[in-house]
Design a protein around this motif. Structure first.
Motif, PDB file in Angstrom:
ATOM      1  N   LYS A  11      31.371  48.808  38.920  1.00  0.00           N
ATOM      2  CA  LYS A  11      31.498  48.385  40.324  1.00  0.00           C
ATOM      3  C   LYS A  11      30.827  49.364  41.305  1.00  0.00           C
ATOM      4  O   LYS A  11      30.480  50.490  40.934  1.00  0.00           O
ATOM      5  CB  LYS A  11      32.988  48.251  40.647  1.00  0.00           C
ATOM      6  CG  LYS A  11      33.684  47.153  39.840  1.00  0.00           C
ATOM      7  CD  LYS A  11      35.128  46.978  40.299  1.00  0.00           C
ATOM      8  CE  LYS A  11      35.817  45.869  39.538  1.00  0.00           C
ATOM      9  NZ  LYS A  11      37.200  45.640  40.022  1.00  0.00           N
ATOM     10  N   TYR A  51      34.996  35.777  41.651  1.00  0.00           N
ATOM     11  CA  TYR A  51      36.421  36.111  41.740  1.00  0.00           C
ATOM     12  C   TYR A  51      37.249  34.965  42.333  1.00  0.00           C
ATOM     13  O   TYR A  51      38.331  35.202  42.854  1.00  0.00           O
ATOM     14  CB  TYR A  51      36.612  37.373  42.583  1.00  0.00           C
ATOM     15  CG  TYR A  51      36.408  38.674  41.827  1.00  0.00           C
ATOM     16  CD1 TYR A  51      37.225  39.019  40.751  1.00  0.00           C
ATOM     17  CD2 TYR A  51      35.420  39.582  42.202  1.00  0.00           C
ATOM     18  CE1 TYR A  51      37.066  40.214  40.075  1.00  0.00           C
ATOM     19  CE2 TYR A  51      35.249  40.786  41.526  1.00  0.00           C
ATOM     20  CZ  TYR A  51      36.081  41.095  40.458  1.00  0.00           C
ATOM     21  OH  TYR A  51      35.934  42.289  39.783  1.00  0.00           O
ATOM     22  N   PHE A  59      44.093  40.336  48.912  1.00  0.00           N
ATOM     23  CA  PHE A  59      42.993  41.304  48.837  1.00  0.00           C
ATOM     24  C   PHE A  59      41.634  40.650  48.583  1.00  0.00           C
ATOM     25  O   PHE A  59      40.634  41.345  48.434  1.00  0.00           O
ATOM     26  CB  PHE A  59      43.283  42.346  47.747  1.00  0.00           C
ATOM     27  CG  PHE A  59      43.549  41.767  46.380  1.00  0.00           C
ATOM     28  CD1 PHE A  59      42.510  41.362  45.552  1.00  0.00           C
ATOM     29  CD2 PHE A  59      44.848  41.637  45.907  1.00  0.00           C
ATOM     30  CE1 PHE A  59      42.750  40.827  44.295  1.00  0.00           C
ATOM     31  CE2 PHE A  59      45.104  41.107  44.641  1.00  0.00           C
ATOM     32  CZ  PHE A  59      44.043  40.703  43.837  1.00  0.00           C
ATOM     33  N   VAL A 111      43.253  51.045  43.615  1.00  0.00           N
ATOM     34  CA  VAL A 111      43.417  49.779  42.892  1.00  0.00           C
ATOM     35  C   VAL A 111      42.277  48.810  43.220  1.00  0.00           C
ATOM     36  O   VAL A 111      41.848  48.026  42.373  1.00  0.00           O
ATOM     37  CB  VAL A 111      44.807  49.155  43.166  1.00  0.00           C
ATOM     38  CG1 VAL A 111      44.952  48.724  44.612  1.00  0.00           C
ATOM     39  CG2 VAL A 111      45.081  47.976  42.238  1.00  0.00           C
ATOM     40  N   GLY A 112      41.744  48.871  44.403  1.00  0.00           N
ATOM     41  CA  GLY A 112      40.635  47.999  44.798  1.00  0.00           C
ATOM     42  C   GLY A 112      39.302  48.541  44.289  1.00  0.00           C
ATOM     43  O   GLY A 112      38.497  47.808  43.731  1.00  0.00           O
ATOM     44  N   ASN A 114      38.133  50.276  41.706  1.00  0.00           N
ATOM     45  CA  ASN A 114      38.611  50.777  40.409  1.00  0.00           C
ATOM     46  C   ASN A 114      37.521  50.824  39.334  1.00  0.00           C
ATOM     47  O   ASN A 114      37.797  50.705  38.149  1.00  0.00           O
ATOM     48  CB  ASN A 114      39.842  49.973  39.950  1.00  0.00           C
ATOM     49  CG  ASN A 114      39.527  48.502  39.735  1.00  0.00           C
ATOM     50  OD1 ASN A 114      38.425  48.049  40.022  1.00  0.00           O
ATOM     51  ND2 ASN A 114      40.488  47.762  39.216  1.00  0.00           N
ATOM     52  N   HIS A 117      35.221  46.274  35.860  1.00  0.00           N
ATOM     53  CA  HIS A 117      35.909  44.998  35.603  1.00  0.00           C
ATOM     54  C   HIS A 117      35.669  44.647  34.145  1.00  0.00           C
ATOM     55  O   HIS A 117      34.594  44.905  33.618  1.00  0.00           O
ATOM     56  CB  HIS A 117      35.328  43.875  36.481  1.00  0.00           C
ATOM     57  CG  HIS A 117      35.738  42.507  36.015  1.00  0.00           C
ATOM     58  ND1 HIS A 117      36.942  41.952  36.358  1.00  0.00           N
ATOM     59  CD2 HIS A 117      35.127  41.617  35.183  1.00  0.00           C
ATOM     60  CE1 HIS A 117      37.052  40.762  35.761  1.00  0.00           C
ATOM     61  NE2 HIS A 117      35.954  40.542  35.053  1.00  0.00           N
TER      62      HIS A 117
HETATM   63  P1  CMP Z   1      39.384  43.430  38.387  1.00  0.00           P
HETATM   64  O1  CMP Z   1      39.810  43.774  37.010  1.00  0.00           O
HETATM   65  O2  CMP Z   1      37.946  43.369  38.680  1.00  0.00           O
HETATM   66  O3  CMP Z   1      40.045  42.027  38.787  1.00  0.00           O
HETATM   67  C1  CMP Z   1      40.393  41.688  40.116  1.00  0.00           C
HETATM   68  C2  CMP Z   1      40.235  42.832  41.053  1.00  0.00           C
HETATM   69  O4  CMP Z   1      40.944  42.713  42.263  1.00  0.00           O
HETATM   70  C3  CMP Z   1      40.803  44.096  40.429  1.00  0.00           C
HETATM   71  O5  CMP Z   1      40.021  44.519  39.349  1.00  0.00           O
HETATM   72  C4  CMP Z   1      40.845  45.011  41.624  1.00  0.00           C
HETATM   73  O6  CMP Z   1      39.590  45.589  41.902  1.00  0.00           O
HETATM   74  C5  CMP Z   1      41.187  44.031  42.732  1.00  0.00           C
HETATM   75  N1  CMP Z   1      42.598  44.176  43.085  1.00  0.00           N
HETATM   76  C6  CMP Z   1      43.651  43.903  42.314  1.00  0.00           C
HETATM   77  N2  CMP Z   1      44.803  44.181  42.986  1.00  0.00           N
HETATM   78  C7  CMP Z   1      44.435  44.639  44.199  1.00  0.00           C
HETATM   79  C8  CMP Z   1      45.149  45.093  45.321  1.00  0.00           C
HETATM   80  N3  CMP Z   1      46.481  45.126  45.339  1.00  0.00           N
HETATM   81  N4  CMP Z   1      44.434  45.495  46.385  1.00  0.00           N
HETATM   82  C9  CMP Z   1      43.075  45.451  46.377  1.00  0.00           C
HETATM   83  N5  CMP Z   1      42.345  45.019  45.323  1.00  0.00           N
HETATM   84  C10 CMP Z   1      43.018  44.638  44.242  1.00  0.00           C
END
Ligand code: CMP
Length: 140
Positions: A11, A51, A59, A111-112, A114, A117
């Motif tokens: 990412k 997504y 989010f 968490v956002g 991260n 994926h």
């Molecule tokens: P990913 O595995 O790519 O799948 C969905 C994505 O949404 C996740 O990783 C995070 O990057 C994002 N995501 C999940 N939960 C949150 C949250 N609480 N706040 C912001 N982004 C989130």
């Protein structure tokens, strides 16, 4: 266990910090083979389509803005039980919950933002791979 393929995305938070090689080393050290890979810059609409399963989540807008904020590296990883293995190597979605040594424990910022994926099941892996790659681009 069967040989599988899974879709992985490095990412924007990770590409901006020049972490592609370090993350790829984690995949390869775990026995995953990178059978396709390209660096692309998603539009917000393309990120939103990818997504769309999260469209109702609070989010979603932030996630789409983030995924379109800088280049990503999309890749197909292949190996025995590749879908579960990749999820193990990535660690939990929230880096605060990720096991030591995992990609998200070492590199994720939140968490956002991260860093990676990975597909969560065989059906989603097939759909996600087809979203980014044609059959001709998969050279296992
Ligand atoms: P990913 O595995 O790519 O799948 C969905 C994505 O949404 C996740 O990783 C995070 O990057 C994002 N995501 C999940 N939960 C949150 C949250 N609480 N706040 C912001 N982004 C989130």
């Amino acid at each position: 266990m069967a040989t599988e393929r899974t879709l992985s995305i490095i990412k924007p938070d990770a590409t901006k910090r020049n972490l592609t090689g370090k993350i790829n080393a984690k995949f390869e050290d775990a026995g995953l083979r990178i059978v396709a890979q390209k660096r692309i810059h998603l539009t917000k609409a393309q990120a939103g389509e990818f997504y769309k399963v999260h469209a109702e989540r609070p989010f979603y807008d932030e996630l789409c803005d983030f995924m379109a904020s800088a280049p990503v590296v999309v890749q197909v990883l292949e190996g025995e039980g590749a879908i579960a293995k990749n999820r193990e190597v990535m660690g939990a979605t929230n880096p605060a919950d990720a096991n030591p040594g995992t990609i998200r424990a070492e590199f994720a910022e939140s968490v956002g933002e991260n860093s990676v994926h990975g597909s969560d099941a065989p059906e989603t892996a097939a759909e996600e791979i087809a979203y980014y790659f044609s059959g001709l681009e998969l050279v296992g």
